[in-house]
Design a protein around this motif. Structure first.
Motif, PDB file in Angstrom:
ATOM      1  N   ILE A  79       0.829  -1.204   0.000  1.00 50.81           N
ATOM      2  CA  ILE A  79       0.000   0.000   0.000  1.00 50.81           C
ATOM      3  C   ILE A  79       0.858   1.245   0.000  1.00 50.81           C
ATOM      4  O   ILE A  79       0.605   2.215  -0.723  1.00 50.81           O
ATOM      5  CB  ILE A  79      -0.945  -0.005   1.219  1.00 50.81           C
ATOM      6  N   LEU A  80       1.951   1.215   0.817  1.00 56.04           N
ATOM      7  CA  LEU A  80       2.849   2.353   0.848  1.00 56.04           C
ATOM      8  C   LEU A  80       3.505   2.567  -0.504  1.00 56.04           C
ATOM      9  O   LEU A  80       3.676   3.697  -0.972  1.00 56.04           O
ATOM     10  CB  LEU A  80       3.919   2.135   1.932  1.00 56.04           C
ATOM     11  N   PHE A  81       3.839   1.454  -1.193  1.00 54.76           N
ATOM     12  CA  PHE A  81       4.435   1.551  -2.532  1.00 54.76           C
ATOM     13  C   PHE A  81       3.484   2.245  -3.511  1.00 54.76           C
ATOM     14  O   PHE A  81       3.888   3.108  -4.291  1.00 54.76           O
ATOM     15  CB  PHE A  81       4.775   0.134  -3.017  1.00 54.76           C
ATOM     16  N   LEU A  82       2.223   1.902  -3.419  1.00 49.61           N
ATOM     17  CA  LEU A  82       1.239   2.538  -4.312  1.00 49.61           C
ATOM     18  C   LEU A  82       1.101   4.022  -4.014  1.00 49.61           C
ATOM     19  O   LEU A  82       1.000   4.847  -4.929  1.00 49.61           O
ATOM     20  CB  LEU A  82      -0.121   1.850  -4.172  1.00 49.61           C
ATOM     21  N   PHE A  83       1.086   4.392  -2.748  1.00 53.37           N
ATOM     22  CA  PHE A  83       0.929   5.800  -2.391  1.00 53.37           C
ATOM     23  C   PHE A  83       2.130   6.627  -2.841  1.00 53.37           C
ATOM     24  O   PHE A  83       1.983   7.797  -3.180  1.00 53.37           O
ATOM     25  CB  PHE A  83       0.760   5.945  -0.876  1.00 53.37           C
ATOM     26  N   VAL A  84       3.331   6.008  -2.823  1.00 53.82           N
ATOM     27  CA  VAL A  84       4.535   6.739  -3.192  1.00 53.82           C
ATOM     28  C   VAL A  84       4.605   6.954  -4.690  1.00 53.82           C
ATOM     29  O   VAL A  84       4.883   8.048  -5.177  1.00 53.82           O
ATOM     30  CB  VAL A  84       5.801   6.012  -2.685  1.00 53.82           C
ATOM     31  N   PHE A  85       4.329   5.877  -5.455  1.00 53.36           N
ATOM     32  CA  PHE A  85       4.498   5.972  -6.910  1.00 53.36           C
ATOM     33  C   PHE A  85       3.210   6.342  -7.652  1.00 53.36           C
ATOM     34  O   PHE A  85       3.253   6.700  -8.815  1.00 53.36           O
ATOM     35  CB  PHE A  85       5.025   4.632  -7.449  1.00 53.36           C
ATOM     36  N   PHE A  86       2.071   6.239  -6.975  1.00 49.92           N
ATOM     37  CA  PHE A  86       0.790   6.661  -7.568  1.00 49.92           C
ATOM     38  C   PHE A  86       0.059   7.536  -6.560  1.00 49.92           C
ATOM     39  O   PHE A  86      -0.873   7.095  -5.899  1.00 49.92           O
ATOM     40  CB  PHE A  86      -0.077   5.440  -7.936  1.00 49.92           C
ATOM     41  N   PRO A  87       0.517   8.778  -6.393  1.00 45.58           N
ATOM     42  CA  PRO A  87      -0.008   9.630  -5.317  1.00 45.58           C
ATOM     43  C   PRO A  87      -1.481   9.940  -5.482  1.00 45.58           C
ATOM     44  O   PRO A  87      -2.145  10.281  -4.516  1.00 45.58           O
ATOM     45  CB  PRO A  87       0.845  10.892  -5.412  1.00 45.58           C
ATOM     46  N   HIS A  88      -2.026   9.844  -6.718  1.00 42.86           N
ATOM     47  CA  HIS A  88      -3.427  10.203  -6.888  1.00 42.86           C
ATOM     48  C   HIS A  88      -4.349   9.200  -6.226  1.00 42.86           C
ATOM     49  O   HIS A  88      -5.531   9.442  -6.086  1.00 42.86           O
ATOM     50  CB  HIS A  88      -3.763  10.304  -8.380  1.00 42.86           C
ATOM     51  N   LEU A  89      -3.793   8.014  -5.797  1.00 44.31           N
ATOM     52  CA  LEU A  89      -4.605   7.038  -5.089  1.00 44.31           C
ATOM     53  C   LEU A  89      -4.656   7.321  -3.602  1.00 44.31           C
ATOM     54  O   LEU A  89      -5.361   6.640  -2.863  1.00 44.31           O
ATOM     55  CB  LEU A  89      -4.055   5.618  -5.313  1.00 44.31           C
ATOM     56  N   ALA A  90      -3.954   8.327  -3.174  1.00 41.29           N
ATOM     57  CA  ALA A  90      -3.848   8.572  -1.743  1.00 41.29           C
ATOM     58  C   ALA A  90      -5.017   9.338  -1.194  1.00 41.29           C
ATOM     59  O   ALA A  90      -5.122   9.519   0.003  1.00 41.29           O
ATOM     60  CB  ALA A  90      -2.561   9.340  -1.435  1.00 41.29           C
TER      61      ALA A  90
ATOM     62  N   ILE B 232      -2.409  24.604 -17.459  1.00 40.15           N
ATOM     63  CA  ILE B 232      -2.426  23.230 -16.946  1.00 40.15           C
ATOM     64  C   ILE B 232      -2.352  23.278 -15.429  1.00 40.15           C
ATOM     65  O   ILE B 232      -1.477  23.930 -14.844  1.00 40.15           O
ATOM     66  CB  ILE B 232      -1.253  22.409 -17.509  1.00 40.15           C
ATOM     67  N   TYR B 233      -3.272  22.576 -14.796  1.00 43.78           N
ATOM     68  CA  TYR B 233      -3.332  22.504 -13.333  1.00 43.78           C
ATOM     69  C   TYR B 233      -3.050  21.050 -12.941  1.00 43.78           C
ATOM     70  O   TYR B 233      -3.844  20.145 -13.222  1.00 43.78           O
ATOM     71  CB  TYR B 233      -4.704  22.933 -12.842  1.00 43.78           C
ATOM     72  N   ASN B 234      -1.892  20.807 -12.310  1.00 43.96           N
ATOM     73  CA  ASN B 234      -1.497  19.455 -11.920  1.00 43.96           C
ATOM     74  C   ASN B 234      -1.937  19.150 -10.496  1.00 43.96           C
ATOM     75  O   ASN B 234      -1.855  20.011  -9.605  1.00 43.96           O
ATOM     76  CB  ASN B 234       0.025  19.289 -12.030  1.00 43.96           C
ATOM     77  N   ILE B 235      -2.394  17.915 -10.269  1.00 42.96           N
ATOM     78  CA  ILE B 235      -2.854  17.475  -8.956  1.00 42.96           C
ATOM     79  C   ILE B 235      -1.783  16.556  -8.378  1.00 42.96           C
ATOM     80  O   ILE B 235      -1.558  15.439  -8.876  1.00 42.96           O
ATOM     81  CB  ILE B 235      -4.191  16.716  -9.048  1.00 42.96           C
ATOM     82  N   LYS B 236      -1.105  17.040  -7.359  1.00 42.33           N
ATOM     83  CA  LYS B 236      -0.043  16.246  -6.740  1.00 42.33           C
ATOM     84  C   LYS B 236      -0.317  15.940  -5.276  1.00 42.33           C
ATOM     85  O   LYS B 236       0.199  14.966  -4.735  1.00 42.33           O
ATOM     86  CB  LYS B 236       1.291  16.980  -6.867  1.00 42.33           C
ATOM     87  N   THR B 237      -1.104  16.768  -4.641  1.00 45.23           N
ATOM     88  CA  THR B 237      -1.370  16.588  -3.211  1.00 45.23           C
ATOM     89  C   THR B 237      -2.863  16.730  -2.964  1.00 45.23           C
ATOM     90  O   THR B 237      -3.594  17.313  -3.785  1.00 45.23           O
ATOM     91  CB  THR B 237      -0.622  17.640  -2.378  1.00 45.23           C
ATOM     92  N   PRO B 238      -3.367  16.233  -1.853  1.00 46.55           N
ATOM     93  CA  PRO B 238      -4.783  16.454  -1.509  1.00 46.55           C
ATOM     94  C   PRO B 238      -5.128  17.926  -1.432  1.00 46.55           C
ATOM     95  O   PRO B 238      -6.252  18.312  -1.723  1.00 46.55           O
ATOM     96  CB  PRO B 238      -4.911  15.770  -0.146  1.00 46.55           C
ATOM     97  N   GLN B 239      -4.166  18.770  -1.062  1.00 49.71           N
ATOM     98  CA  GLN B 239      -4.440  20.201  -1.001  1.00 49.71           C
ATOM     99  C   GLN B 239      -4.697  20.781  -2.402  1.00 49.71           C
ATOM    100  O   GLN B 239      -5.524  21.680  -2.569  1.00 49.71           O
ATOM    101  CB  GLN B 239      -3.264  20.942  -0.345  1.00 49.71           C
ATOM    102  N   ASP B 240      -3.997  20.224  -3.391  1.00 49.56           N
ATOM    103  CA  ASP B 240      -4.237  20.660  -4.770  1.00 49.56           C
ATOM    104  C   ASP B 240      -5.663  20.350  -5.193  1.00 49.56           C
ATOM    105  O   ASP B 240      -6.334  21.161  -5.842  1.00 49.56           O
ATOM    106  CB  ASP B 240      -3.259  19.979  -5.733  1.00 49.56           C
TER     107      ASP B 240
END
Length: 828
Positions: free
Chosen positions: A7-18, A83-91
């Protein structure tokens, strides 16, 4: 421990799943970073190239995204992408607010897709043309919708004006007002219904005009506002422009594919177009977006390609269609912007903008025929009395500060100055009626209107005719109407008068019964059909030049109704006493030569029918007026002369008339009138027909008359006329000069007329027919000189010549067969 590590691996490399995969609402507005104007048709692309939606004509977007969002791209032709990129939940959280997206214009705003060989844009135009009947609203059996319309008048760049210091009192107050207020603001809400082939009915249910307390007469109608881009010609400001989506339009327009956008499983193609160099026609320029779903037009932006010198008013139209209820494409929003090039305030041109928003579509429930009343546009008597709460429900958005200021300040100024008084000018021009206010001790009475059609007239027999007419208004009664008039002719020095009483049993069908009497004068032997209320006439009329009149005392009972919107029926009983003002005797048939009459009593019973393929009528209260006709139009009447109630004349008369118009591709417009009449029995001069001529007595070329035939040159009891007129507009020659804008108009007229018993008519009248055929042709050149009248109106003066030939020409002197005429045109 392996599962948490995975799960941690997914959150690190696929942050949009977080963060949660819940639907996200994207809403906001897109505007130009330089001009601050809203940017319509901007596409909002989610992730890897699949569009989520687009902005409307106000630059706004509001839709829901159910997929995970990694990136949001705002793209529009001619602008740099945002272009608006989504990298964090705050974004993601910031994305869910109301966004204001500023697009920066590109230096090179074209991104044309060019291929060698056949232009690929032509294939798209042909596919749209092939499918246009699927999307043409006139091809639908029925539908209905509601609209909200906002109309504002402003000056260009008013928001960028710099307010001078208070010491400059006049300029300070004026520019401050322009920055904080619109010149005019109008809102309307309408309910519209359509039933094929031509029935339409629109009711204005809410109406508000800045500065007016009772704006009952002014309302923004959607009839004619929705630009039907699926017909060969687009009529804009009374001018016909060739539609880019029409047969062989690619031979006159240059098309380019500027961009393609993936819209879910479909594709949107943006095409630009403009007239080809060297092609002389009334053309447009702009852009069209064609959707691959049945190749419908989804968006359009267009304006006239004509030079500014040819029109005092420029226009820009933006129109957006949507796929409604997964059924069909239909207009969703329209913006029209008119620029008055000669009308300026503080050196800034005046601009009028109309925004129409369509809603509540219904394609399932067929409206009954009874819903289509005798008018196509009606203004509810309480439309101007809507509450603020109702207006809040009608509007697509709340009023901004400047709009609220406009209502507040102009309403206050309107009460002080009395803007409502100026509204009567429009009522005068439309209905030729002016409300008469009689002030009493406790209240003001408005039970009478002044009928201005009797105020001032002119003809060569009466010379100037001065009069006054009164008619009761709705305030008196909606079913009973009483009226009368009094006039005096300075040429014949005779008093004329008349009075009438009307009862309306069925208001919905415009049914009425009228009893009237008049003691007046009337031109004899004229072709007459039912007339419409067209307001005050501003164009030349043959009646101005008539020199022959009968004294007429007539009692009449007339019943009429409109069972269908385009159909009008009437029945008339009349008893007339006619006294010729010229020498005339009628020899009564089957009697000796001494049995002749110089005074005539006639009793007639007639029925009439009038049919317009697409007539448009407007009604305010019980006052009704014809505002437009779509040809063809057809008239038919039958009259029976009765040997009864003092009349010794028995006869029968039939009359028919057909009007038709057709626009040819790249060749102009042809108008045609065909009319015929036939009469039998004992027919004195007054109930026969003259040759329908204008002749040298009338200097202007009046359509649908013989220009080389004298007004009283012929007399017939049967006739057939054909009048043809073809206007090439400016298709043959495009003038580079502002005041020289010639239009070539060709005329060709033909008539047959016979008179069976010419010996029955004696006196100072010409008694001959034209059974061998009357021929004439003419060439008029309109707008030889065109000048401005006021700030927006252009008046054109033209001239031409008609030649008379055939059996009734002057064989001795050819010049006598030439008749020179002038013409006048009015445009904007």
């Amino acid at each position: 421990m392996r599962f948490p590590i995975f799960i941690l691996f997914l959150f690190v490399f696929f942050p949009h799943l977080a963060y949660p995969q819940t639907p996200v609402r994207l809403r906001g507005i897109v505007y130009d970073s330089v001009t601050n104007r809203q940017v319509p048709f901007t596409y909002v692309i989610i992730n890897q190239g699949i569009t989520g939606g687009s902005t409307d004509l106000d630059g706004k977007f509001d839709f829901e995204v159910k997929q995970n969002i990694e990136r949001v791209t705002f793209t529009h032709l001619g602008y740099e992408q945002v272009i608006y990129n989504i990298k964090t939940p705050q974004d993601l959280q910031a994305l869910q607010g109301f966004l204001r997206i500023a697009l920066k214009p590109k230096e090179d705003d074209l991104n044309e897709i060019t291929l060698t060989g056949i232009n690929p844009a032509h294939k798209l135009v042909k596919l749209a043309l092939k499918n246009r009947d699927l999307h043409n609203p006139k091809k639908l059996p029925f539908y209905s919708y509601n609209t909200y319309t906002k109309f504002v008048v402003d000056s260009e760049g008013s928001q960028n004006l710099v307010v001078p210091p208070p010491s400059d009192t006049a300029n300070h107050e004026a520019i401050k007002f322009l920055k904080n207020n619109y010149i005019l603001l109008i809102e309307s809400v309408t309910a519209y219904k359509f039933l094929a082939p031509t029935y339409q009915y629109e009711k204005v249910i809410a109406n508000r005009v800045s500065g007016l307390q009772n704006p009952q007469f002014i309302a923004m109608s959607t009839q004619g506002q929705a630009l039907n881009f699926y017909e060969d010609y687009l009529t804009l400001l009374n001018r016909k422009y060739l539609n880019p989506i029409s047969q062989n339009s690619w031979e006159r327009y240059d098309f380019s594919i500027e961009d393609t956008i993936l819209v879910k499983s479909d594709t949107l193609f943006w095409l630009s177009f403009e007239p080809m160099e060297g092609k002389n026609f009334d053309g447009l320029k702009g852009r069209i977006a064609i959707h691959s779903r049945s190749y419908a037009i989804q968006c359009m932006e267009l304006e006239s390609a004509l030079p500014e010198k040819e029109s005092s008013v420029g226009f820009r139209i933006e129109q957006q269609h949507e796929w409604i209820d997964e059924q069909r494409w239909f207009t969703k929003q329209i913006r029209t912007e008119l620029t008055f090039r000669s009308l300026k305030i503080r050196d800034k041109r005046v601009v009028a903008q109309t925004n129409i928003y369509f809603s509540d579509f219904d394609f399932k429930n067929k409206p009954p025929l009874r819903d289509f009343r005798d008018v196509s546009l009606e203004i509810d008597n309480e439309a101007h009395l809507q509450t603020q709460e109702k207006w809040a429900n009608y509007r697509t958005d709340t009023l901004n500060t400047r709009e609220n200021n406009t209502y507040t300040n102009l309403d206050s100024l309107g009460k002080k100055v009395g803007f409502d008084k100026f509204l009567r000018i429009s009522q005068v021009l439309t209905f030729a009626r002016l409300p008469l206010r009689i002030k009493g001790k406790k209240r003001t009475f408005e039970v009478f209107d002044i009928d201005l059609s009797h105020l001032l007239q002119y003809n060569r027999y009466e010379k100037f005719r001065l009069g006054i007419g009164l008619i009761t208004s709705d305030a008196f009664s909606k079913r009973w109407v009483f009226g009368g008039y009094f006039a005096y002719g300075f040429g014949d020095r005779r008093i004329k008068y008349g009075y009438s009483a009307m009862y309306r049993p069925f208001l919905r069908t415009d049914a009425s019964i009228t009893v009237s009497y008049r003691d007046d004068v009337r031109e004899p032997a004229r072709i007459r059909f039912m007339e419409e209320n067209k307001g005050l006439a501003l164009t030349p009329d043959r009646k101005l030049f008539t020199t022959r009149m009968d004294i007429l005392r007539q009692f009449e009972v007339k019943a009429q109704m409109r069972p269908l919107q385009n159909l009008r029926l009437g029945a008339i009983f009349s008893k007339q006493f006619i006294l010729p003002t010229y020498a005339y005797e009628f020899q009564i048939p089957k009697t000796d030569s001494l049995a002749s009459q110089t005074e005539f009593q006639l009793t007639e019973l007639s029925v009439q029918l009038q049919y317009f393929w697409g007539a448009k009528y407007m009604r305010i209260g019980t006052v009704r007026s014809l505002t437009g006709i779509t040809l063809p139009a057809f008239f038919l009447s039958y009259t029976q002369g009765l040997n009864a109630w003092g009349s010794k004349f028995s006869y029968q008369k039939w009359q028919a008339r057909l009007w038709y118009e057709h626009t040819f591709r790249n060749a102009g417009t042809t108008q045609m009138e065909v009319s015929a009449g036939y009469a039998v029995g004992a027919l004195p001069y007054h109930v026969l027909w003259n040759g329908h001529g204008a002749g040298r007595q009338v200097p202007a070329a009046i359509p649908n008359y013989f220009q080389t035939m004298g007004m009283y040159e012929f007399l017939v009891d049967s006739y057939a006329y054909v009048f043809l007129r073809h206007n090439f507009r400016r298709l043959l020659y495009k003038s580079p000069y502002e005041h020289f804008q010639p239009e070539l108009v060709l005329h060709h007229n033909f008539g047959l007329g016979s008179l069976r018993n010419p010996t029955e008519h004696m006196g100072a009248i010409e008694v001959r027919d034209f059974r061998r055929g009357f021929w004439e042709s003419g060439l008029m050149i309109n707008d030889l000189y065109k000048y401005k009248s006021g700030e927006a109106i252009r008046v054109g003066l033209g001239a031409g010549v008609f030649v008379r030939y055939g059996a009734y020409r002057d064989f001795d002197r050819f010049n006598n067969n030439l008749f020179y005429k002038i013409s006048t045109t009015i445009s904007i």
